[in-house]
Design an enzyme around this catalytic site. Structure first.
Site, PDB file in Angstrom:
ATOM      1  N   HIS A   1      46.760  50.271  50.751  1.00  3.60           N
ATOM      2  CA  HIS A   1      45.457  51.129  49.827  1.00  3.60           C
ATOM      3  C   HIS A   1      45.682  52.318  49.818  1.00  3.60           C
ATOM      4  O   HIS A   1      45.830  52.870  49.570  1.00  3.60           O
ATOM      5  CB  HIS A   1      44.227  50.860  50.726  1.00  3.60           C
ATOM      6  CG  HIS A   1      43.539  49.385  50.840  1.00  3.60           C
ATOM      7  ND1 HIS A   1      43.326  48.673  49.615  1.00  3.60           N
ATOM      8  CD2 HIS A   1      43.077  48.784  51.996  1.00  3.60           C
ATOM      9  CE1 HIS A   1      43.184  47.339  49.991  1.00  3.60           C
ATOM     10  NE2 HIS A   1      43.034  47.155  51.153  1.00  3.60           N
TER      11      HIS A   1
ATOM     12  N   ASP B   1      43.307  37.904  54.580  1.00  6.56           N
ATOM     13  CA  ASP B   1      41.311  38.047  54.599  1.00  6.56           C
ATOM     14  C   ASP B   1      41.259  37.383  53.488  1.00  6.56           C
ATOM     15  O   ASP B   1      39.273  37.476  54.110  1.00  6.56           O
ATOM     16  CB  ASP B   1      41.350  39.742  55.015  1.00  6.56           C
ATOM     17  CG  ASP B   1      42.259  40.269  53.714  1.00  6.56           C
ATOM     18  OD1 ASP B   1      42.963  39.639  53.272  1.00  6.56           O
ATOM     19  OD2 ASP B   1      42.200  42.118  54.309  1.00  6.56           O
TER      20      ASP B   1
ATOM     21  N   ASP C   1      46.029  39.486  48.830  1.00  2.82           N
ATOM     22  CA  ASP C   1      45.343  39.798  50.303  1.00  2.82           C
ATOM     23  C   ASP C   1      43.734  39.889  49.998  1.00  2.82           C
ATOM     24  O   ASP C   1      44.828  40.131  48.250  1.00  2.82           O
ATOM     25  CB  ASP C   1      45.621  41.173  50.631  1.00  2.82           C
ATOM     26  CG  ASP C   1      44.527  42.609  51.775  1.00  2.82           C
ATOM     27  OD1 ASP C   1      45.392  41.879  53.011  1.00  2.82           O
ATOM     28  OD2 ASP C   1      43.581  42.354  51.005  1.00  2.82           O
TER      29      ASP C   1
ATOM     30  N   HIS D   1      41.808  41.864  49.588  1.00  2.00           N
ATOM     31  CA  HIS D   1      41.522  42.959  48.591  1.00  2.00           C
ATOM     32  C   HIS D   1      42.814  43.469  47.964  1.00  2.00           C
ATOM     33  O   HIS D   1      43.799  43.584  47.777  1.00  2.00           O
ATOM     34  CB  HIS D   1      40.929  44.309  49.900  1.00  2.00           C
ATOM     35  CG  HIS D   1      40.253  44.130  51.099  1.00  2.00           C
ATOM     36  ND1 HIS D   1      40.518  43.347  52.004  1.00  2.00           N
ATOM     37  CD2 HIS D   1      39.066  44.065  51.104  1.00  2.00           C
ATOM     38  CE1 HIS D   1      39.420  43.416  52.948  1.00  2.00           C
ATOM     39  NE2 HIS D   1      38.367  43.227  51.769  1.00  2.00           N
TER      40      HIS D   1
END
Length: 632
Positions: free
Chosen positions: A443, A573, A480, A482
């Site tokens: 991120h 995740d 991931d 996200h």
């Protein structure tokens, strides 16, 4: 066949082995993959009404004008009785099919079917007569039957498969059946390509890295093959779940009048052109057409160049490396927010505990983290941002971004670790490796961070590989849950980096809640087309959802790009029980399979770096599965 011999074949080696394996209890389900340029009609007939044997054959057909000239070699012959759906023919109706065509068959048909069938044993009818330069010698015409004579006018198999394709196929299939593969020689009559094809096959069985497959010289799948692939999906649609997401069309469509546009719709067509001729007896010795000296020299030259290229291939120690340092545990929340964030030191300690429990520590080679990270931090992030991060000035804690007095040192150590591992893989000290590091990074953009991320570990390693180690094309694959908005921003206008992300999106309502995670964001400038977002928009996702987009999108794009290094942003995740996954239920085994299928890229140069994953047991088990996949 059961009571006849032909095509140099007296007994059916693979069929006998299959029957024995099942009868003796070695396997309950057997997958037979037959890539000989001729259809294995004997195998097909022997198992045509069985569902414990899945027979998959890729063969030259040309609408029945190529030997053995049988209608039952076409794609609509799918088995009968309880075996209906378990016989798969992929008939090639054009010559000149090469690596890209065969890869299209593997990704669109073979892998989906094989994984759904989930065999206990794989037997491969390995005929190398589809390889470059192989002459299509005539079948032994002493066993005369109608149709054999039609092949007299053809002198070559006339396919262009490279020897190293066979290594890639073995590598991709070895994720099945606990890697229980037996390869049985069938055809192959140009000794140069035969020998190299077998050598590449054996190297793959040994776990060696495959020579990179460059399909840029022939990147477009033959249109006739596209039709065949769609035919196969159509005929098998009702028997296999992997094809039930394919839309089928009715003609005429309900509720439409004549004149509707069908240019993008598939209509199955079966066209058998062979005409039986009068049975005759032919000579069987000293009667084969000889290729011209020009052809012989051409194919010898091609194989000589390929052999020399293989000899220059990557040299490495056949070990897997890892980086980890206890110092990385010191970064933690001060507790000022009143909540303990899910990104915690136990993520690393649990992974290391699982590595110990599964016997991986003694098999892995620990790489010392000794590269200077600070110069490379500033090659990706702004100098002011790095200064503020390391000095903890002009920063404020927020729910998804916390720090303590050790955070700066942990950031530097994490980057040093991943750079040291990248160097070791690039230099050949290890074949591949895994970075057990934190904080995560995908991120983090040029001058900001979020989602527990301060600096972008994957992008810094990529920059190091390109600038310092001379790599030309680096693939970053991010699974991931996200979207890695930071990685996308940092690579968006580049073609020497391809970024592929599979993530939960929910129409930009899932973190990081940015529209840039949608499919339409594909890069800009020279990077147009090198940013691939695969956003999930509705409901919980499981293994089958990830596997479907993986073999339909990720693998074809990755093989087309032909990277010389692969970095996996390994966030777990989306794994089962993860508190931030929103109900996603991807299993550790699936994460391992995703990693496995990338192993034949980039001569095996793969670096996994930990991103998210906040159920510590799921994360640890998933990373363990990924490392076991790297080992084979």
């Amino acid at each position: 066949m059961a009571n006849a011999f032909c095509g140099y074949c007296f007994l059916n080696n693979v069929a006998i082995s299959t029957e024995t394996a099942i009868a003796e209890g070695y396997a309950k389900k057997v997958l037979i993959v037959d890539f000989d340029v001729h259809h294995g009609q004997g195998v097909q007939q022997l198992f045509y009404n069985r569902k414990d044997v899945l027979y998959f054959s890729i063969h030259r057909f040309e609408h029945g004008t190529f030997w053995p000239n049988l209608r039952e070699s076409d794609s609509n012959y799918i088995g009968e009785g309880t075996g209906r759906g378990y016989n798969v023919n992929v008939p090639l109706n054009n010559i000149g099919m090469g690596d890209s065509d065969y890869l299209a068959i593997v990704f669109n048909l073979l892998l989906p079917l094989a994984y759904e069938f989930n065999p206990d044993l794989i037997l491969i009818s390995a005929g190398y007569d589809a390889a470059i330069g192989c002459p299509e010698f005539k079948p032994d015409l002493i066993m005369v039957s109608a149709g054999f004579d039609s092949c007299l006018g053809d002198e070559k198999g006339q396919m262009t498969v490279t020897p190293h394709f066979y290594g890639h196929l073995i590598s991709l299939l070895s994720g099945l059946a606990n890697s229980r593969l037996a390869v049985c020689l069938e055809g192959g009559y140009f000794k140069e390509s035969l020998a190299e094809g077998v050598a590449c096959t054996v190297r793959a069985l040994l776990g060696d890295a495959c020579y990179p497959m460059d399909i840029h010289s022939n990147p477009v799948v033959n249109p006739t093959l596209q039709e065949v692939i769609n035919n196969v999906k159509y005929f098998l649609h009702d028997y296999w779940d992997c094809f039930k997401c394919e839309e089928l069309f009715e003609y005429p469509k309900q509720g439409t009048s004549l004149g509707y546009d069908e240019k993008d719709e598939h209509v199955t067509r079966i066209d058998f052109k062979h005409v039986d001729q009068e049975v005759a007896v032919y000579e069987t010795a000293d009667c084969y057409p000889s290729p011209s000296n020009e052809d012989v020299q051409k194919y010898f030259s091609i194989m000589k160049n390929l052999r020399e290229a293989y000899a220059r291939g990557r040299v490495y120690k056949n070990v897997i490396g890892y980086v980890y340092d206890d110092e990385l545990l010191k970064h933690k929340s001060t507790g000022d927010t009143g909540k303990v964030p899910p990104e915690k030191p136990e993520r690393l300690t649990e992974i290391m505990r699982f590595f110990q429990e599964f016997g991986l520590i003694e098999r892995l080679k620990k790489i010392e983290c000794n590269l200077d990270a600070k110069p490379w931090l500033k090659k990706v992030h702004s100098s002011e941002y790095i200064r503020n991060i390391l000095e903890q000035s002009n920063l404020s804690q927020k729910p998804d971004w916390y720090f303590n007095e050790h955070t700066g040192a942990c950031i530097v150590k994490s980057v040093s670790c991943i750079l040291s591992l990248a160097q070791s893989i690039s230099d050949g000290a290890v074949r591949a490796g895994v970075a057990i590091v934190r904080p995560p990074g995908h991120h983090a953009s040029s001058s900001s961070g979020s989602g527990f991320c301060f600096v972008n570990n994957a992008c810094i390693a990529t920059e190091y590989l390109i600038q310092k180690k001379g790599h030309k094309r680096v693939l970053i694959v991010d699974f991931d849950i996200h979207h890695g908005n930071g990685t996308q921003e940092l690579t968006y206008s580049r073609s020497d980096i391809m970024y592929i992300s599979i993530h939960r999106f929910d129409k930009s309502k899932f973190f990081p809640t940015l529209p840039e995670g949608d499919v339409s964001y594909t890069g800009e400038g020279v990077g147009k087309g090198y940013n691939i977002n695969i956003p999930f928009n509705k409901g919980s996702k499981t293994d089958i959802d990830y596997w479907t987009v993986w073999h339909r999108l990720v693998l074809p794009i990755a093989f087309s790009y032909n990277p010389d290094f692969v970095i996996i942003s390994a966030g777990f995740d989306a794994g089962i029980y993860d508190p931030l996954g929103g109900g996603y239920k991807v299993t550790p085994e699936l994460f391992g399979q995703l990693v496995h299928t990338l192993k034949s890229l980039a001569s095996g140069k793969i670096l996994l770096t930990l991103e998210g994953g906040y159920h510590v047991e799921t994360t640890a088990m998933s990373m363990t599965a990924c490392v076991k996949a790297l080992f084979g």
